[in-house]
Write a protein that holds these residues in place. Structure first.
Motif, short mmCIF file in Angstrom:
data_model
loop_
_atom_site.label_atom_id
_atom_site.label_comp_id
_atom_site.label_asym_id
_atom_site.label_seq_id
_atom_site.Cartn_x
_atom_site.Cartn_y
_atom_site.Cartn_z
N ILE A 175 -8.97 13.67 -53.64
CA ILE A 175 -9.30 14.02 -52.27
C ILE A 175 -9.46 12.71 -51.52
N LYS A 176 -8.62 12.53 -50.50
CA LYS A 176 -8.58 11.27 -49.77
C LYS A 176 -9.79 11.17 -48.82
N PRO A 177 -10.03 9.98 -48.24
CA PRO A 177 -11.25 9.79 -47.43
C PRO A 177 -11.41 10.80 -46.29
N ASP A 178 -10.31 11.25 -45.69
CA ASP A 178 -10.42 12.25 -44.61
C ASP A 178 -10.93 13.59 -45.15
N GLY A 179 -10.50 13.96 -46.35
CA GLY A 179 -10.99 15.20 -46.96
C GLY A 179 -12.48 15.15 -47.24
N VAL A 180 -12.95 13.97 -47.69
CA VAL A 180 -14.38 13.79 -47.94
C VAL A 180 -15.15 13.83 -46.62
N GLN A 181 -14.68 13.04 -45.63
CA GLN A 181 -15.38 12.97 -44.33
C GLN A 181 -15.41 14.31 -43.63
N ARG A 182 -14.37 15.12 -43.81
CA ARG A 182 -14.29 16.40 -43.11
C ARG A 182 -14.99 17.54 -43.86
N GLY A 183 -15.63 17.21 -44.95
CA GLY A 183 -16.40 18.24 -45.67
C GLY A 183 -15.54 19.24 -46.41
N GLY A 238 -12.02 15.42 -65.55
CA GLY A 238 -12.74 14.26 -65.01
C GLY A 238 -12.93 14.41 -63.52
N LEU A 239 -14.07 13.90 -63.02
CA LEU A 239 -14.42 14.06 -61.60
C LEU A 239 -15.40 12.97 -61.18
N LYS A 240 -15.08 12.25 -60.10
CA LYS A 240 -16.07 11.27 -59.59
C LYS A 240 -15.81 10.96 -58.12
N LEU A 241 -16.90 10.65 -57.42
CA LEU A 241 -16.82 10.11 -56.06
C LEU A 241 -16.73 8.59 -56.20
N GLY A 286 -13.07 4.90 -47.08
CA GLY A 286 -14.30 5.62 -47.43
C GLY A 286 -14.13 6.19 -48.82
N PRO A 287 -15.16 6.86 -49.33
CA PRO A 287 -15.05 7.36 -50.69
C PRO A 287 -13.96 8.43 -50.85
N VAL A 288 -13.37 8.42 -52.03
CA VAL A 288 -12.41 9.46 -52.43
C VAL A 288 -13.03 10.24 -53.59
N VAL A 289 -12.51 11.42 -53.87
CA VAL A 289 -12.91 12.17 -55.05
C VAL A 289 -11.73 12.15 -56.03
N CYS A 290 -11.97 11.54 -57.18
CA CYS A 290 -10.95 11.40 -58.22
C CYS A 290 -11.09 12.53 -59.22
N MET A 291 -9.98 13.17 -59.54
CA MET A 291 -10.03 14.28 -60.51
C MET A 291 -8.88 14.20 -61.49
N ALA A 292 -9.15 14.61 -62.72
CA ALA A 292 -8.10 14.81 -63.72
C ALA A 292 -8.08 16.30 -64.05
N TRP A 293 -6.95 16.94 -63.82
CA TRP A 293 -6.80 18.36 -64.12
C TRP A 293 -5.75 18.54 -65.20
N GLU A 294 -6.04 19.40 -66.17
CA GLU A 294 -5.15 19.61 -67.31
C GLU A 294 -4.64 21.03 -67.34
N GLY A 295 -3.43 21.20 -67.84
CA GLY A 295 -2.90 22.54 -68.05
C GLY A 295 -1.40 22.51 -68.26
#
Ligand code: GDP
Ligand code: MG
Length: 160
Positions: free
Chosen positions: A19-27, A45-48, A79-88
């Motif tokens: 999730i890029k900085p605009d996605g974080v800023q926009r809630g 995996g998940l982190k700000l 600004g902060p991003v949300v990093c995720m690892a998704w598996e499937g």
């Protein structure tokens, strides 16, 4: 670990979703995570995270000759991003479909960009474009120990 609940390992892919900085800023963090969660992929995996410039440049190195590259690096590090690892199984291509076209005005309604964004330079989310890049990007954005190996309680209700 319950191997019978996991598809044969060679079919399993990982996608790096951010999730890029605009996605974080926009809630929009909960909304975006929810799309992947509800689809049935497995969150590994998940982190700000506040992305440093050199990491942004490495992540987008294939675009370094584009005129918009400096703006892209400013955007991703703004600004902060949300990093995720998704598996499937099939997660890489499926996540790209859930995300929608690069230009949000061309992205189909029902996709993340189609529903939540209006401009390419503020398109709220990243998704890996191939299984190899999924592996590469997860290795780039996550340190060892930041990913969890687990089996979802839903596993047998998601795959026969
Ligand atoms: P994606 O895989 O759909 O994210 O698209 P690309 O890999 O082609 O580009 C990576 C990211 O660079 C996009 O998601 C946008 O954030 C940004 N980008 C791509 N093209 C443009 C452009 O023409 N202008 C601007 N400002 N940013 C762009
Ligand atoms: Mg791309």
């Amino acid at each position: 670990f319950l191997p019978h609940l996991v598809a044969s390992m060679e079919d399993v892919e990982v996608s790096y979703i951010m999730i890029k900085p605009d996605g974080v800023q926009r809630g929009l963090v909960g909304e975006i995570i929810s799309r992947f969660e509800k689809k049935g992929f497995l969150l590994k995996g998940l982190k700000l995270f506040q992305c440093p410039k050199d990491l942004a440049e490495e992540h987008y190195k294939d675009l370094k000759d584009k005129s918009f590259f400096p703006k892209l690096i400013d955007y991703i590090t703004s600004g902060p991003v949300v990093c995720m690892a998704w598996e499937g199984v099939g997660v890489v291509a499926s996540a790209r479909k859930l995300i929608g076209a690069t230009n949000p005005l061309q992205a189909e309604p029902g996709t993340i960009r189609g529903d939540l964004a209006v401009q390419t330079g503020r398109n709220v989310v990243h998704g890996s474009d191939s299984p190899d890049n999924g592996q590469r990007e997860i290795a780039l954005w996550f340190k060892e120990g930041e990913l969890c190996q687990w089996v979802s309680a839903q596993a047998s209700w998601l795959r026969e």
